[in-house]
Design a protein around this motif. Structure first.
Motif, PDB file in Angstrom:
ATOM      1  N   ILE A 249       4.732  28.297  76.641  1.00 35.31           N
ATOM      2  CA  ILE A 249       4.907  27.369  77.760  1.00 35.31           C
ATOM      3  C   ILE A 249       3.607  27.166  78.536  1.00 35.31           C
ATOM      4  CG2 ILE A 249       5.581  29.142  79.462  1.00 35.31           C
ATOM      5  CD1 ILE A 249       7.576  27.113  80.578  1.00 35.31           C
ATOM      6  N   GLY A 250       2.716  28.162  78.448  1.00 36.43           N
ATOM      7  CA  GLY A 250       1.441  28.055  79.160  1.00 36.43           C
ATOM      8  C   GLY A 250       0.610  26.865  78.709  1.00 36.43           C
ATOM      9  N   PHE A 251       0.698  26.504  77.417  1.00 42.29           N
ATOM     10  CA  PHE A 251      -0.034  25.345  76.916  1.00 42.29           C
ATOM     11  C   PHE A 251       0.383  24.082  77.666  1.00 42.29           C
ATOM     12  CE2 PHE A 251      -0.546  28.013  73.052  1.00 42.29           C
ATOM     13  CZ  PHE A 251      -1.921  27.927  72.933  1.00 42.29           C
ATOM     14  N   PHE A 252       1.676  23.903  77.821  1.00 40.68           N
ATOM     15  CA  PHE A 252       2.193  22.718  78.498  1.00 40.68           C
ATOM     16  C   PHE A 252       1.839  22.734  79.987  1.00 40.68           C
ATOM     17  CE2 PHE A 252       4.974  23.519  74.853  1.00 40.68           C
ATOM     18  CZ  PHE A 252       4.869  22.307  74.182  1.00 40.68           C
ATOM     19  N   LEU A 253       1.890  23.924  80.590  1.00 39.72           N
ATOM     20  CA  LEU A 253       1.537  24.031  82.007  1.00 39.72           C
ATOM     21  C   LEU A 253       0.070  23.676  82.235  1.00 39.72           C
ATOM     22  CD1 LEU A 253       3.440  27.269  83.117  1.00 39.72           C
ATOM     23  CD2 LEU A 253       3.936  24.904  83.773  1.00 39.72           C
ATOM     24  N   LEU A 254      -0.813  24.209  81.379  1.00 41.30           N
ATOM     25  CA  LEU A 254      -2.231  23.887  81.499  1.00 41.30           C
ATOM     26  C   LEU A 254      -2.466  22.396  81.291  1.00 41.30           C
ATOM     27  CD1 LEU A 254      -3.953  26.869  79.629  1.00 41.30           C
ATOM     28  CD2 LEU A 254      -4.135  26.324  82.055  1.00 41.30           C
ATOM     29  N   PHE A 255      -1.768  21.830  80.330  1.00 38.50           N
ATOM     30  CA  PHE A 255      -1.889  20.407  80.020  1.00 38.50           C
ATOM     31  C   PHE A 255      -1.488  19.558  81.219  1.00 38.50           C
ATOM     32  CE2 PHE A 255      -0.576  16.562  77.492  1.00 38.50           C
ATOM     33  CZ  PHE A 255      -1.848  16.281  77.027  1.00 38.50           C
ATOM     34  N   LEU A 256      -0.515  20.032  81.986  1.00 36.02           N
ATOM     35  CA  LEU A 256      -0.064  19.308  83.173  1.00 36.02           C
ATOM     36  C   LEU A 256      -0.929  19.606  84.392  1.00 36.02           C
ATOM     37  CD1 LEU A 256       3.822  19.747  82.904  1.00 36.02           C
ATOM     38  CD2 LEU A 256       2.526  17.643  82.537  1.00 36.02           C
TER      39      LEU A 256
ATOM     40  N   TYR B  31      -0.272   8.770  87.759  1.00 34.71           N
ATOM     41  CA  TYR B  31      -1.528   9.377  88.191  1.00 34.71           C
ATOM     42  C   TYR B  31      -2.017  10.370  87.146  1.00 34.71           C
ATOM     43  CZ  TYR B  31      -0.588   7.490  92.891  1.00 34.71           C
ATOM     44  OH  TYR B  31      -0.350   6.653  93.963  1.00 34.71           O
ATOM     45  N   TRP B  32      -1.105  11.208  86.664  1.00 31.56           N
ATOM     46  CA  TRP B  32      -1.465  12.196  85.635  1.00 31.56           C
ATOM     47  C   TRP B  32      -1.966  11.496  84.368  1.00 31.56           C
ATOM     48  CZ3 TRP B  32      -0.092  13.060  80.627  1.00 31.56           C
ATOM     49  CH2 TRP B  32      -0.453  14.295  80.061  1.00 31.56           C
ATOM     50  N   GLY B  33      -1.262  10.447  83.944  1.00 29.81           N
ATOM     51  CA  GLY B  33      -1.634   9.733  82.733  1.00 29.81           C
ATOM     52  C   GLY B  33      -2.974   9.028  82.859  1.00 29.81           C
ATOM     53  N   THR B  34      -3.245   8.462  84.030  1.00 33.15           N
ATOM     54  CA  THR B  34      -4.519   7.775  84.250  1.00 33.15           C
ATOM     55  C   THR B  34      -5.687   8.742  84.156  1.00 33.15           C
ATOM     56  OG1 THR B  34      -3.472   6.129  85.686  1.00 33.15           O
ATOM     57  CG2 THR B  34      -5.856   6.383  85.868  1.00 33.15           C
ATOM     58  N   THR B  35      -5.570   9.879  84.847  1.00 28.42           N
ATOM     59  CA  THR B  35      -6.640  10.871  84.824  1.00 28.42           C
ATOM     60  C   THR B  35      -6.830  11.458  83.426  1.00 28.42           C
ATOM     61  OG1 THR B  35      -6.297  11.454  87.145  1.00 28.42           O
ATOM     62  CG2 THR B  35      -7.423  13.079  85.781  1.00 28.42           C
ATOM     63  N   ALA B  36      -5.728  11.768  82.754  1.00 26.63           N
ATOM     64  CA  ALA B  36      -5.810  12.325  81.405  1.00 26.63           C
ATOM     65  C   ALA B  36      -6.475  11.339  80.448  1.00 26.63           C
ATOM     66  CB  ALA B  36      -4.415  12.695  80.906  1.00 26.63           C
ATOM     67  N   THR B  37      -6.129  10.058  80.559  1.00 23.60           N
ATOM     68  CA  THR B  37      -6.691   9.033  79.676  1.00 23.60           C
ATOM     69  C   THR B  37      -8.183   8.840  79.928  1.00 23.60           C
ATOM     70  OG1 THR B  37      -4.571   7.865  79.592  1.00 23.60           O
ATOM     71  CG2 THR B  37      -6.542   6.621  78.962  1.00 23.60           C
ATOM     72  N   ILE B  38      -8.549   8.682  81.203  1.00 26.57           N
ATOM     73  CA  ILE B  38      -9.962   8.470  81.542  1.00 26.57           C
ATOM     74  C   ILE B  38     -10.789   9.697  81.169  1.00 26.57           C
ATOM     75  CG2 ILE B  38     -11.602   8.076  83.421  1.00 26.57           C
ATOM     76  CD1 ILE B  38      -9.978   5.622  82.777  1.00 26.57           C
ATOM     77  N   TYR B  39     -10.258  10.869  81.451  1.00 23.26           N
ATOM     78  CA  TYR B  39     -11.002  12.094  81.136  1.00 23.26           C
ATOM     79  C   TYR B  39     -11.174  12.244  79.627  1.00 23.26           C
ATOM     80  CZ  TYR B  39     -12.568  16.926  81.186  1.00 23.26           C
ATOM     81  OH  TYR B  39     -13.308  18.064  81.011  1.00 23.26           O
ATOM     82  N   PHE B  40     -10.153  11.885  78.860  1.00 23.50           N
ATOM     83  CA  PHE B  40     -10.245  11.975  77.398  1.00 23.50           C
ATOM     84  C   PHE B  40     -11.355  11.056  76.877  1.00 23.50           C
ATOM     85  CE2 PHE B  40      -8.955  10.514  73.137  1.00 23.50           C
ATOM     86  CZ  PHE B  40      -8.941  11.740  72.475  1.00 23.50           C
ATOM     87  N   ILE B  41     -11.439   9.841  77.424  1.00 22.20           N
ATOM     88  CA  ILE B  41     -12.491   8.908  77.027  1.00 22.20           C
ATOM     89  C   ILE B  41     -13.868   9.485  77.354  1.00 22.20           C
ATOM     90  CG2 ILE B  41     -13.492   6.630  77.465  1.00 22.20           C
ATOM     91  CD1 ILE B  41     -10.617   5.639  78.010  1.00 22.20           C
ATOM     92  N   ILE B  42     -14.006  10.028  78.578  1.00 25.95           N
ATOM     93  CA  ILE B  42     -15.279  10.624  78.985  1.00 25.95           C
ATOM     94  C   ILE B  42     -15.621  11.815  78.093  1.00 25.95           C
ATOM     95  CG2 ILE B  42     -16.446  11.890  80.849  1.00 25.95           C
ATOM     96  CD1 ILE B  42     -14.848  10.199  82.830  1.00 25.95           C
ATOM     97  N   TYR B  43     -14.611  12.621  77.768  1.00 16.77           N
ATOM     98  CA  TYR B  43     -14.820  13.809  76.933  1.00 16.77           C
ATOM     99  C   TYR B  43     -15.332  13.420  75.549  1.00 16.77           C
ATOM    100  CZ  TYR B  43     -13.725  18.048  74.292  1.00 16.77           C
ATOM    101  OH  TYR B  43     -13.802  19.147  73.476  1.00 16.77           O
ATOM    102  N   ILE B  44     -14.749  12.396  74.955  1.00 17.30           N
ATOM    103  CA  ILE B  44     -15.166  11.962  73.623  1.00 17.30           C
ATOM    104  C   ILE B  44     -16.615  11.490  73.635  1.00 17.30           C
ATOM    105  CG2 ILE B  44     -14.823  10.235  71.816  1.00 17.30           C
ATOM    106  CD1 ILE B  44     -12.733  12.448  71.830  1.00 17.30           C
ATOM    107  N   VAL B  45     -16.962  10.659  74.624  1.00 13.33           N
ATOM    108  CA  VAL B  45     -18.335  10.143  74.713  1.00 13.33           C
ATOM    109  C   VAL B  45     -19.318  11.281  74.949  1.00 13.33           C
ATOM    110  CG1 VAL B  45     -19.899   8.645  76.000  1.00 13.33           C
ATOM    111  CG2 VAL B  45     -17.555   7.906  75.548  1.00 13.33           C
ATOM    112  N   THR B  46     -18.975  12.197  75.852  1.00 10.80           N
ATOM    113  CA  THR B  46     -19.858  13.323  76.156  1.00 10.80           C
ATOM    114  C   THR B  46     -20.027  14.235  74.952  1.00 10.80           C
ATOM    115  OG1 THR B  46     -19.110  13.267  78.464  1.00 10.80           O
ATOM    116  CG2 THR B  46     -20.283  15.232  77.739  1.00 10.80           C
TER     117      THR B  46
END
Length: 323
Positions: free
Chosen positions: A164-171, A220-235
């Motif tokens: 369950i910790g995986f899901f908690l961290l993901f959230l 809000y969670w989805g927006t941040t996760a999506t934008i951060y994922f894009i930044i993570y890939i580029v970085t």
């Protein structure tokens, strides 16, 4: 012109983030690099120099087979290392103040003045006028918010053992980022106290000021996760390149006994590695603006009290024009 104070759904939050840079990007980044560019270059240069020196001594110790060479180097250069750490701390503080406050004051100005041309001295003036509040904000983040988040994230990390910790961290990670960014925007765009803004930042993740509206948490969670994922890939593209250089250089200089015949951090390969590493740092700092702008649009989405004021102003302007 973009309308800032309005309700946005998940798709609009993501698309309007990039629309913001389409409309304001040229002026935004011109001001950003005029104000923060030299400090960023100094920070990257100092960090890369220290990082390079660290690895060179680490490899030199391993190459020569001297188990205490690495420790001896630090003992012989205590003064230089202390100076480097102090200089790095001061630069990090200065860059952090500008990097995190710049998007907030910029968005405040373009949303209030409805202009595409913000001048650098206007942003500098805003930062100077709020420097006391910014320092209080930093202290609150370091000694109150960060320890609290570390405790919560540590508990979630321990729970990874029971899945369950995986899901908690993901959230929790995007949620914690949103709380911090909402705190930054609310504290620097209003006259509220630190704890009042922190309370708002937490409540805003789950509800609007006016009760009865659908919780904005997931968008809000989805927006941040999506934008951060894009930044993570580029970085990661920039980060993996120097790693491949380092790995390749280590394979090219093996000795007969399986060690290194020379330090892979020296020579052309070392220079290329750290130049690319420095560029990747600059890219990371620059891309964080995208996440902060997205947070700003989420903050404006939640400020429904300001939506009403904007609507009234628009109605008054229509009546004036008709007259």
């Amino acid at each position: 012109m973009m309308q800032f104070y309005k309700k946005r759904e998940f798709g609009n939050l993501v698309s309007d983030t990039f629309l913001f840079f389409k409309l304001y990007g040229k002026n935004y980044f011109k001001n950003y690099f005029l104000i923060n560019g030299i400090l960023l270059i100094l920070l990257v240069a100092l960090f890369v120099f220290g990082y390079r020196e660290f690895f060179m001594q680490l490899f030199a110790g391993n190459t020569g087979g001297n188990s205490y060479y690495f420790e001896q180097y630090f003992e012989d250069n205590v003064g230089m290392l202390v100076t480097l750490v102090v200089a790095l701390f001061m630069l990090v503080l200065a860059v952090s103040i500008i990097s995190y406050s710049f998007p907030i004051f910029y968005m405040k100005r373009v949303s209030e003045k409805e202009t595409l041309n913000v001048k650098p001295d206007e942003i500098v003036s805003d930062i100077k006028q709020n420097i006391g509040r910014i320092l209080i904000l930093i202290l609150g983040l370091v000694f109150i918010v960060t320890p609290a988040f570390l405790v919560v994230l540590s508990i979630s990390y321990v729970l990874v053992l029971v899945v369950i910790g995986f899901f908690l961290l993901f959230l929790l990670v995007p949620t914690c980022m949103n709380i911090v960014n909402f705190l930054l925007f609310d504290y620097l765009q209003t006259k509220k106290g630190f704890f009042e803004s922190l309370s708002f930042a937490i409540r805003a993740q789950f509800s609007y000021k006016h009760q009865g509206e659908k919780s904005p948490y997931w968008k809000y969670w989805g927006t941040t996760a999506t934008i951060y994922f894009i930044i993570y890939i580029v970085t990661m593209i920039f980060t993996l390149i120097p790693m491949f250089f380092l790995f390749g250089s280590s394979l090219l200089v093996p000795s007969s006994n399986g060690g290194f015949e020379q330090n892979p951090m020296q020579g052309t390969m070392g220079i290329i590695f750290f130049l690319i590493y420095g560029v990747s740092m600059l890219v990371s700092f620059t891309l964080m603006n995208v996440l902060l702008v997205a947070s700003g649009l989420m903050y404006y989405d939640n400020r429904t009290d300001l939506h009403q004021q904007v609507d009234l102003i628009e109605i008054d302007s229509i009546g004036t024009n008709e007259a």
